[in-house]
Motif scaffolding. Structure first.
Motif, PDB file in Angstrom:
ATOM      1  N   LEU B 270       0.829  -1.206   0.000  1.00  0.00           N
ATOM      2  CA  LEU B 270       0.000   0.000   0.000  1.00  0.00           C
ATOM      3  C   LEU B 270       0.865   1.257   0.000  1.00  0.00           C
ATOM      4  CD1 LEU B 270      -2.790   1.379   0.322  1.00  0.00           C
ATOM      5  CD2 LEU B 270      -2.462   1.203   2.793  1.00  0.00           C
ATOM      6  N   GLY B 271       1.848   1.275   0.875  1.00  0.00           N
ATOM      7  CA  GLY B 271       2.722   2.451   0.986  1.00  0.00           C
ATOM      8  C   GLY B 271       3.423   2.749  -0.323  1.00  0.00           C
ATOM      9  N   SER B 272       3.948   1.715  -0.955  1.00  0.00           N
ATOM     10  CA  SER B 272       4.634   1.917  -2.230  1.00  0.00           C
ATOM     11  C   SER B 272       3.659   2.388  -3.301  1.00  0.00           C
ATOM     12  CB  SER B 272       5.305   0.618  -2.684  1.00  0.00           C
ATOM     13  OG  SER B 272       6.432   0.356  -1.890  1.00  0.00           O
ATOM     14  N   ALA B 273       2.536   1.680  -3.406  1.00  0.00           N
ATOM     15  CA  ALA B 273       1.603   1.964  -4.496  1.00  0.00           C
ATOM     16  C   ALA B 273       1.008   3.368  -4.385  1.00  0.00           C
ATOM     17  CB  ALA B 273       0.483   0.918  -4.510  1.00  0.00           C
ATOM     18  N   PHE B 274       0.924   3.871  -3.161  1.00  0.00           N
ATOM     19  CA  PHE B 274       0.316   5.192  -2.976  1.00  0.00           C
ATOM     20  C   PHE B 274       1.085   6.262  -3.757  1.00  0.00           C
ATOM     21  CE2 PHE B 274      -0.988   8.726   0.149  1.00  0.00           C
ATOM     22  CZ  PHE B 274      -2.146   8.955  -0.560  1.00  0.00           C
ATOM     23  N   VAL B 275       2.367   6.027  -3.981  1.00  0.00           N
ATOM     24  CA  VAL B 275       3.114   6.992  -4.794  1.00  0.00           C
ATOM     25  C   VAL B 275       3.435   6.426  -6.188  1.00  0.00           C
ATOM     26  CG1 VAL B 275       5.321   6.385  -3.730  1.00  0.00           C
ATOM     27  CG2 VAL B 275       5.101   8.548  -4.895  1.00  0.00           C
ATOM     28  N   THR B 276       3.776   5.143  -6.271  1.00  0.00           N
ATOM     29  CA  THR B 276       4.175   4.618  -7.591  1.00  0.00           C
ATOM     30  C   THR B 276       3.010   4.598  -8.581  1.00  0.00           C
ATOM     31  OG1 THR B 276       3.832   2.377  -6.787  1.00  0.00           O
ATOM     32  CG2 THR B 276       6.083   3.217  -6.756  1.00  0.00           C
ATOM     33  N   ALA B 277       1.796   4.391  -8.101  1.00  0.00           N
ATOM     34  CA  ALA B 277       0.643   4.365  -9.010  1.00  0.00           C
ATOM     35  C   ALA B 277       0.529   5.699  -9.750  1.00  0.00           C
ATOM     36  CB  ALA B 277      -0.640   4.071  -8.235  1.00  0.00           C
ATOM     37  N   GLU B 278       0.919   6.780  -9.091  1.00  0.00           N
ATOM     38  CA  GLU B 278       0.845   8.088  -9.742  1.00  0.00           C
ATOM     39  C   GLU B 278       1.832   8.173 -10.897  1.00  0.00           C
ATOM     40  OE1 GLU B 278       0.240  11.654  -7.931  1.00  0.00           O
ATOM     41  OE2 GLU B 278      -0.811  10.882  -6.171  1.00  0.00           O
ATOM     42  N   TYR B 279       2.984   7.564 -10.706  1.00  0.00           N
ATOM     43  CA  TYR B 279       3.962   7.552 -11.794  1.00  0.00           C
ATOM     44  C   TYR B 279       3.448   6.667 -12.928  1.00  0.00           C
ATOM     45  CZ  TYR B 279       7.502  10.094  -9.207  1.00  0.00           C
ATOM     46  OH  TYR B 279       8.194  11.067  -8.547  1.00  0.00           O
ATOM     47  N   GLU B 280       2.876   5.523 -12.567  1.00  0.00           N
ATOM     48  CA  GLU B 280       2.472   4.594 -13.605  1.00  0.00           C
ATOM     49  C   GLU B 280       1.304   5.104 -14.428  1.00  0.00           C
ATOM     50  OE1 GLU B 280       2.307   0.710 -11.760  1.00  0.00           O
ATOM     51  OE2 GLU B 280       4.490   0.866 -11.579  1.00  0.00           O
ATOM     52  N   LEU B 373      11.981   4.628  -6.386  1.00  0.00           N
ATOM     53  CA  LEU B 373      11.994   3.700  -7.527  1.00  0.00           C
ATOM     54  C   LEU B 373      10.933   4.008  -8.586  1.00  0.00           C
ATOM     55  CD1 LEU B 373      12.716   0.322  -5.698  1.00  0.00           C
ATOM     56  CD2 LEU B 373      14.312   1.793  -6.912  1.00  0.00           C
ATOM     57  N   ARG B 374       9.845   4.638  -8.208  1.00  0.00           N
ATOM     58  CA  ARG B 374       8.796   5.090  -9.138  1.00  0.00           C
ATOM     59  C   ARG B 374       8.133   3.955  -9.905  1.00  0.00           C
ATOM     60  NH1 ARG B 374      11.778   9.892 -12.347  1.00  0.00           N
ATOM     61  NH2 ARG B 374      13.360   8.303 -12.576  1.00  0.00           N
ATOM     62  N   HIS B 375       8.210   2.758  -9.399  1.00  0.00           N
ATOM     63  CA  HIS B 375       7.638   1.623 -10.123  1.00  0.00           C
ATOM     64  C   HIS B 375       7.065   0.647  -9.093  1.00  0.00           C
ATOM     65  CE1 HIS B 375       7.503  -2.052 -12.509  1.00  0.00           C
ATOM     66  NE2 HIS B 375       7.423  -1.250 -13.543  1.00  0.00           N
ATOM     67  N   THR B 376       5.783   0.321  -9.227  1.00  0.00           N
ATOM     68  CA  THR B 376       5.111  -0.445  -8.178  1.00  0.00           C
ATOM     69  C   THR B 376       5.789  -1.785  -7.917  1.00  0.00           C
ATOM     70  OG1 THR B 376       3.042   0.599  -8.838  1.00  0.00           O
ATOM     71  CG2 THR B 376       2.879  -1.303  -7.397  1.00  0.00           C
ATOM     72  N   ALA B 377       5.946  -2.583  -8.956  1.00  0.00           N
ATOM     73  CA  ALA B 377       6.489  -3.931  -8.755  1.00  0.00           C
ATOM     74  C   ALA B 377       7.889  -3.861  -8.154  1.00  0.00           C
ATOM     75  CB  ALA B 377       6.505  -4.696 -10.074  1.00  0.00           C
ATOM     76  N   ALA B 447      13.538  10.729   3.156  1.00  0.00           N
ATOM     77  CA  ALA B 447      14.442  11.810   2.745  1.00  0.00           C
ATOM     78  C   ALA B 447      14.992  11.534   1.345  1.00  0.00           C
ATOM     79  CB  ALA B 447      15.587  11.944   3.756  1.00  0.00           C
ATOM     80  N   GLY B 448      15.337  10.276   1.095  1.00  0.00           N
ATOM     81  CA  GLY B 448      15.827   9.917  -0.242  1.00  0.00           C
ATOM     82  C   GLY B 448      14.779  10.202  -1.301  1.00  0.00           C
ATOM     83  N   GLY B 449      13.526   9.857  -1.000  1.00  0.00           N
ATOM     84  CA  GLY B 449      12.437  10.127  -1.928  1.00  0.00           C
ATOM     85  C   GLY B 449      12.293  11.622  -2.180  1.00  0.00           C
ATOM     86  N   CYS B 450      12.389  12.422  -1.116  1.00  0.00           N
ATOM     87  CA  CYS B 450      12.278  13.885  -1.251  1.00  0.00           C
ATOM     88  C   CYS B 450      13.374  14.435  -2.157  1.00  0.00           C
ATOM     89  CB  CYS B 450      12.377  14.552   0.120  1.00  0.00           C
ATOM     90  SG  CYS B 450      10.919  14.341   1.130  1.00  0.00           S
ATOM     91  N   VAL B 451      14.595  14.022  -1.886  1.00  0.00           N
ATOM     92  CA  VAL B 451      15.738  14.542  -2.655  1.00  0.00           C
ATOM     93  C   VAL B 451      15.565  14.204  -4.139  1.00  0.00           C
ATOM     94  CG1 VAL B 451      18.196  14.217  -3.072  1.00  0.00           C
ATOM     95  CG2 VAL B 451      17.359  14.534  -0.730  1.00  0.00           C
ATOM     96  N   LEU B 452      15.219  12.940  -4.408  1.00  0.00           N
ATOM     97  CA  LEU B 452      15.123  12.532  -5.811  1.00  0.00           C
ATOM     98  C   LEU B 452      13.917  13.174  -6.496  1.00  0.00           C
ATOM     99  CD1 LEU B 452      16.229   8.817  -5.559  1.00  0.00           C
ATOM    100  CD2 LEU B 452      17.456  10.728  -6.576  1.00  0.00           C
ATOM    101  N   MET B 453      12.828  13.320  -5.758  1.00  0.00           N
ATOM    102  CA  MET B 453      11.647  13.949  -6.353  1.00  0.00           C
ATOM    103  C   MET B 453      11.938  15.394  -6.745  1.00  0.00           C
ATOM    104  SD  MET B 453       8.117  12.985  -4.529  1.00  0.00           S
ATOM    105  CE  MET B 453       7.074  11.712  -5.196  1.00  0.00           C
TER     106      MET B 453
END
Ligand SMILES: Nc1ncnc2c1ncn2[C@@H]1O[C@H](COP(=O)(O)OP(=O)(O)O)[C@@H](O)[C@H]1O
Ligand SMILES: [Mg+2]
Lengths: 289, 458
Positions: B270-280, B373-377, B447-453
């Protein structure tokens, strides 16, 4: 409508925009201004850099050089950007499991736009009856309408649409063209992209033509027409090429336009093709090697 | 940064609640927590099925009449479990459950003087080799230890009223396995037979010959080695076994959080998909066009995710706790051995609230990995491998370190009475260490997600 935060000028300006992806130079030293009160067509062949330019205007992609301003301000500095700029980039950018109304509702919440605007824009684009359907069940035409509803949500003075008529039926195209003209008539700045001149020639007042990321022409439709009429002698030579290009365009629209404008319409198409031919050919050989 | 943050949070909450599979996953995780708690509370109390103690070990002994003592040096001990013992014993008779007193070295808990399944006196921190002496004077048993066999230090004294004049006295070894585990928790370690090597064995008065018995049906694949008339060196090998009384091990509380891992896995997705789904779905551009502050958006996602996961899992944990109490009583987990736990008890609250926090941190960690990672799987696989790999590696590692260093170290917040790292409960005795480590992981991923985003074009 909440107009409190409207920028004073409904304009888009780009100054020397440049952007590359890897070894592809997508946009190269692009400078133009979109002014309010008219529909500005943003045309160029596929891969010319139209979408990239729009993403830079929206602060999504960071330009390598240059800058883009909306109402004189950089997009990323806007507190509630949806009230300043309404944009449709990609009609398929929807969560398939989310209802249409919820898609608009989260956008409204994010910019403090009252929830009733959701119903208003759904009504405006003719989706009121399917508002509670999940977006995954929508046809491409319905998704385009939903994307347009999202662009209208903030009642913004600046509007941008990336290939909004792509894949629409003639009736949908006519509806969108009418809508765009109406928005411009309200004094908004409207920028519409297309890779087909034929889709815009009846709608746009002004044209920004790009190829290979460079500005090829920034001209009113009338001037381009006049310019093209001067070179009518070559029109027949380019005709086969033009109709080949138009094979992708919806037939009804092309025929209707053809009847109205006769030779002049062909000349406009021809002028566009000549402007962009170098860019297209270059791209083709580049792809080929 | 905080400018308009409530609006962004509201938008993210609307996004969250309007996708049925997100709500379904959240409720599914809660359901799994309750289900696992109910299942584990419906089983038998495991080890203590037959008697309120475990008394199973190999005993090399001979009778002692009247007062006397036994001295032995534990030359070496080979065993896995920290509570594996090797030492000397006085026992009323060579039958399981008979009153006893032992003085022993352990693998991980120093010298111990124990008696009658209830008394446990800690001596020095020595391991084998070490000298041990146990004396009987009437009903008083005293234990002494020594590093050299000449200077003796007392460890403690136990009084065994009703001890008959003739008792069994001798050498023993244990090697705890499953019986040491809290019934609600799987064991961490594979157990090998425990072996203790004794030398310098001496008893006061000479008497009848020594014999070896497997108390409580310890059952050895090897027959006991033959002993001389008065042996001074003896090796005792115990295939498996333990000497321990049934006591409140926290089962009444632990059962409620038995579904922590089962609940965690869907929450990681759930945690991953909440952001990766937006990319997908290309939605991330719509999101950032609506709110160009990217860190603000990810922070709002984290807050919405954390608030929903925490609330839901806390309610699930409370429900599981309340539902399992009558079930556990029915299964024999009841007073006086297992007092009824109370929600007002800070430990109980720490376990329930801490478990909800553990699951919340897991979901936020997954969100951060998703943003990176920006990718659900890819994100779901990475987080699940990150979480579960230590569980697979630990039994092979010969130590609890993989378990202690992975994100699941956060389960340390569930500790109640553990003295050793358990399978899913590292950092025994250091409740907050593993939890802090998980906080650090979640913060690092976020923090890693913030920096890369911020750096990357969406
Ligand atoms: N995100 C991206 N990554 C790599 N290349 C890209 C990306 N976006 C666009 N391009 C490349 O940049 C060029 C311009 O693309 P685009 O702006 O989509 O053109 P248009 O919208 O005019 O068709 C193309 O060559 C395209 O392949
Ligand atoms: Mg494009």
């Amino acid at each position: 409508m909440n107009l409190i935060e409207r920028p004073t000028a409904a304009t888009i300006e780009t100054h020397g925009l440049r952007k590359h992806y890897g070894r592809t130079l997508a946009v190269n030293d692009l400078t133009f201004t979109v002014v309010p009160g008219r529909v500005t067509g943003f045309v160029g062949p596929n891969g010319a850099g139209k979408s990239t330019t729009m993403r830079m205007i929206l602060g999504l992609d960071t330009p390598d050089e240059g800058r883009a301003l909306v109402g004189g301000r950089p997009y990323r500095g806007l507190r509630t950007p949806l009230r300043h700029v309404g944009a449709l980039l990609d009609a398929n950018a929807l969560h398939p499991a989310r209802r249409a109304c919820d898609h608009l509702l989260w956008m409204a919440h994010s910019n403090g736009i009252p929830a009733r605007r959701v119903d208003e824009v759904l009504d405006q684009v003719g989706l009121a009856t399917v508002a509670r359907r999940r977006a995954g069940a929508f046809s491409l035409g319905m998704k385009q309408r939903l994307g347009i509803a999202a662009a209208l949500l903030g009642d913004a003075p600046v509007l941008m649409f990336d290939e909004p008529v792509n894949g629409l039926d003639p009736e949908g195209i006519r509806w969108i063209c009418g809508l765009l003209r109406g928005l411009a008539a309200q004094g908004r700045a409207v920028l519409v992209s297309s890779h087909l001149m034929s889709e815009l020639e009846d709608t746009a007042d002004h044209l920004i033509v790009i190829g290979r990321g460079r500005l090829l022409a920034d001209t009113s439709v009338r001037d381009l027409r006049a310019q093209a009429s001067g070179g009518r002698a070559q029109a027949s030579g380019g005709r086969a090429q033009a109709s080949g290009e138009r094979a992708q365009a919806p037939g009804a629209q092309t025929q209707a336009s053809g009847e109205r404008h006769g030779l002049e319409q062909i000349s406009l198409e021809e002028a566009y093709l000549r402007l962009t031919r170098d860019a297209t050919e270059y791209t083709a050989t580049e792809d080929g090697t | 940064m905080m400018d308009g943050f409530p609006d962004v949070m509201r938008a993210e909450w609307t996004k969250f609640r309007s996708v049925p599979v997100y709500l379904g996953t959240l409720l599914g995780a809660a359901g799994l927590m309750v289900l696992f708690a109910v299942l584990i509370s419906s089983g038998s109390p495991g080890t203590y099925d037959q008697a309120p103690y475990v008394d199973r070990f190999r005993f090399t002994h001979r009778p002692l009449t009247g007062d006397g003592s036994i001295v032995a040096r534990v030359a070496g001990q080979r065993a896995d479990h920290p509570w594996a013992m090797a030492g000397v014993m006085i026992k009323e008779s060579a039958t399981a459950g008979a009153p006893y007193a032992v003085l022993a070295v352990t693998r991980g808990h120093g010298i111990r003087l124990q008696a009658r399944f209830t008394t446990d006196i800690a001596g020095s921190d020595h391991k084998a080799p070490h000298w041990l002496k146990l004396t009987r004077a009437g009903t008083v048993i005293t234990g002494y230890t020594s590093t050299d066999g000449s200077v003796w230090r007392p460890v403690g004294t136990v009084t065994m009223t009703g001890l008959p004049s003739t008792v069994e006295m001798g050498l023993f070894a244990t090697s705890p396995g499953a019986e040491r585990a809290v019934p609600m928790r799987p064991v961490l370690m594979r157990t090998r037979p425990g072996t203790a090597v004794f030398d310098n064995v001496s008893v006061t008065a000479p008497g009848p010959p020594w014999r070896t018995d497997d108390i409580g049906g310890a059952g050895s694949p090897e027959p006991p080695p033959p002993l001389g008339i008065e042996p001074t060196a003896v090796t005792v090998t115990t295939p498996a076994g333990d000497i321990i009384g049934q006591a409140d091990d926290g089962s009444r509380v632990i059962a409620a959080v038995a579904g922590s891992i089962a609940g965690l896995l869907p929450l990681l997705a759930l945690g991953s998909a909440f952001v990766t789904a937006e990319y997908e779905h290309g939605l991330i551009r719509t999101t950032f066009a609506a709110r160009p502050g990217r860190v603000q958006v990810l922070a709002a996602k984290a807050v919405v995710l954390a608030a929903t996961v925490f609330t839901t899992t806390l309610v699930a944990g409370l429900a599981a706790f309340l539902i399992t109490q009558p079930l556990l009583r029915l299964q024999g987990f009841r007073p006086p051995t297992y007092p009824d736990p109370s929600l007002a008890d800070p430990t109980v609250l720490r376990v329930l609230v801490g478990t909800a926090a553990f699951l919340t941190l897991g979901a936020v960690l997954a969100l951060g990995v998703g943003a990176i990672l920006r990718h659900t799987a890819a994100a779901v696989t990475t987080t699940i491998v990150l979480a579960m790999a230590p569980v697979l590696v630990t039994p092979m590692a010969g130590g609890p370190w993989p378990q202690r260093l992975g994100p699941l170290a956060g389960l340390s917040i569930q500790q109640i009475k553990e003295t050793d790292d358990a399978f899913l409960l590292p950092w025994a005795g250091r409740t907050w260490t593993g939890f802090t480590l998980l906080c650090a992981y979640a913060a690092f991923a976020f923090a890693g997600g913030c920096v890369l985003m911020r750096r990357r074009d969406p």
